[in-house]
Design a protein around this motif. Sequence first.
Motif, mmCIF file in Angstrom:
data_model
loop_
_atom_site.group_PDB
_atom_site.id
_atom_site.type_symbol
_atom_site.label_atom_id
_atom_site.label_comp_id
_atom_site.label_asym_id
_atom_site.label_seq_id
_atom_site.Cartn_x
_atom_site.Cartn_y
_atom_site.Cartn_z
ATOM 1 N N LEU A 26 -19.346 8.982 -8.186
ATOM 2 C CA LEU A 26 -18.037 8.933 -8.847
ATOM 3 C C LEU A 26 -17.930 9.943 -9.993
ATOM 4 C CD1 LEU A 26 -17.701 5.044 -9.059
ATOM 5 C CD2 LEU A 26 -16.740 6.556 -7.332
ATOM 6 N N ILE A 27 -19.050 10.194 -10.667
ATOM 7 C CA ILE A 27 -19.007 11.065 -11.849
ATOM 8 C C ILE A 27 -18.578 12.482 -11.484
ATOM 9 C CG2 ILE A 27 -20.459 12.168 -13.608
ATOM 10 C CD1 ILE A 27 -22.075 9.544 -13.669
ATOM 11 N N GLN A 28 -19.126 13.006 -10.390
ATOM 12 C CA GLN A 28 -18.816 14.391 -10.008
ATOM 13 C C GLN A 28 -17.321 14.595 -9.732
ATOM 14 O OE1 GLN A 28 -18.148 15.501 -6.617
ATOM 15 N NE2 GLN A 28 -18.093 17.693 -7.122
ATOM 16 N N PRO A 29 -16.671 13.770 -8.886
ATOM 17 C CA PRO A 29 -15.234 14.001 -8.664
ATOM 18 C C PRO A 29 -14.373 13.726 -9.892
ATOM 19 C CG PRO A 29 -15.955 12.013 -7.522
ATOM 20 C CD PRO A 29 -17.187 12.699 -8.016
ATOM 21 N N ILE A 30 -14.783 12.766 -10.733
ATOM 22 C CA ILE A 30 -13.983 12.479 -11.932
ATOM 23 C C ILE A 30 -13.996 13.671 -12.888
ATOM 24 C CG2 ILE A 30 -13.906 11.074 -14.033
ATOM 25 C CD1 ILE A 30 -14.777 8.675 -12.337
ATOM 26 N N PHE A 31 -15.182 14.237 -13.145
ATOM 27 C CA PHE A 31 -15.269 15.390 -14.053
ATOM 28 C C PHE A 31 -14.571 16.606 -13.462
ATOM 29 C CE2 PHE A 31 -18.232 12.883 -16.407
ATOM 30 C CZ PHE A 31 -18.223 13.405 -17.684
ATOM 31 N N THR A 32 -14.721 16.785 -12.138
ATOM 32 C CA THR A 32 -14.019 17.907 -11.496
ATOM 33 C C THR A 32 -12.509 17.747 -11.636
ATOM 34 O OG1 THR A 32 -15.814 18.032 -9.870
ATOM 35 C CG2 THR A 32 -13.806 19.209 -9.344
ATOM 36 N N MET A 33 -12.034 16.521 -11.430
ATOM 37 C CA MET A 33 -10.601 16.255 -11.552
ATOM 38 C C MET A 33 -10.111 16.530 -12.979
ATOM 39 S SD MET A 33 -8.576 13.568 -12.888
ATOM 40 C CE MET A 33 -9.574 12.083 -12.749
ATOM 41 N N LEU A 34 -10.897 16.124 -13.993
ATOM 42 C CA LEU A 34 -10.499 16.346 -15.391
ATOM 43 C C LEU A 34 -10.432 17.846 -15.698
ATOM 44 C CD1 LEU A 34 -12.589 13.550 -17.171
ATOM 45 C CD2 LEU A 34 -10.128 13.584 -16.777
ATOM 46 N N ILE A 35 -11.402 18.597 -15.195
ATOM 47 C CA ILE A 35 -11.419 20.052 -15.453
ATOM 48 C C ILE A 35 -10.250 20.734 -14.748
ATOM 49 C CG2 ILE A 35 -12.716 22.175 -14.980
ATOM 50 C CD1 ILE A 35 -15.271 20.498 -15.433
ATOM 51 N N TYR A 36 -9.974 20.350 -13.504
ATOM 52 C CA TYR A 36 -8.843 20.935 -12.777
ATOM 53 C C TYR A 36 -7.532 20.611 -13.486
ATOM 54 C CZ TYR A 36 -11.714 22.068 -8.670
ATOM 55 O OH TYR A 36 -12.646 22.598 -7.821
ATOM 56 N N THR A 37 -7.403 19.374 -13.976
ATOM 57 C CA THR A 37 -6.176 18.974 -14.671
ATOM 58 C C THR A 37 -5.968 19.817 -15.919
ATOM 59 O OG1 THR A 37 -6.417 16.700 -13.866
ATOM 60 C CG2 THR A 37 -4.971 17.042 -15.761
ATOM 61 N N PHE A 38 -7.053 20.054 -16.662
ATOM 62 C CA PHE A 38 -6.941 20.825 -17.909
ATOM 63 C C PHE A 38 -6.644 22.310 -17.628
ATOM 64 C CE2 PHE A 38 -9.093 23.420 -21.198
ATOM 65 C CZ PHE A 38 -8.284 23.082 -22.280
ATOM 66 N N ILE A 39 -7.433 22.901 -16.693
ATOM 67 C CA ILE A 39 -7.311 24.357 -16.474
ATOM 68 C C ILE A 39 -6.096 24.710 -15.616
ATOM 69 C CG2 ILE A 39 -8.429 26.386 -15.437
ATOM 70 C CD1 ILE A 39 -11.110 25.187 -16.211
#
Length: 287
Positions: free
Chosen positions: A57-70
């Motif tokens: 779960l950690i990998q997709p959550i962090f990826t999602m947060l980074i995509y949302t920000f950038i």
Amino acid sequence: MKPLIEENWDIEIKPANNLLDLKLKDVWHYRDLLWLLVKRDFVSFYKQTILGPLWFLIQPIFTMLIYTFIFGNLAGISTDGLPQPLFYMAGITTWNYFSECLNKTSTVFKDNANLFGKVYFPRLIMPLSIVASNLVRFGVQMLLFILMMLFYLSTDVHFSPNRYLLLFPFLVILMACLGLGLGMIISAMTTKYRDLSFLVTFGVQLLMYATTVIYPLSTALDKYPTYAWVIEYNPMTPIIETFRYGFLGKGGFSWQSLGYCTGITFLITVIGVIIFNKVEKTFVDTV
């Protein structure tokens, strides 16, 4: 004169004369090995880790947060009116399953050369176990995506899951077959040309940007109509667009695109099986 002894063999190994012979009977006979390989991949992923299966779960959550920000906030790329975290999570979940199947299958000959050279079992077991073990991770990430959907449905955000959601099992089969077929082709070719293993490492990452993971197809068609055909003809694009359309009600769904994707996936899978069956006879001498 020697007494006649009746011999009851469990399995008889014969040379494969037909390149399309999948030896499915042998695969079924070795189903326990398939299950053990899936269990091994699942356990080895989180063994000796502190957070264990939470890494699913950690990998997709962090990826999602980074995509949302950038891409969502800094670049301001449209998400077709959908909440940015939900839009990106839909793309990340589907892309992760395809890319993991492709990456791990593409090194199956190289990674298991010692095992293949010592004992017989249907070689197709190994790539099938990769697809099946990744299905576990995909299931966990789908659960996360559904929980996010339920959260947004409980707020004022409006989106409409529809009957095309029923295509979900078919989309999973398409992703598995596409990753499996491409992976088997690359794995067979890397037995002679090791350069391909380096190409796959960053090639899959680059391919993601030619797929509608971080932007909708409508944005690509509006802003870059001349070059959007590259994205449209990418077979992963109809899968992700149909996934978003079924679950979230937004996306570039069409039966024609899905039919094209199905045809390409079938063709790649057949080519992958032929090349895989041909190379498995001699790869021990070349790896």
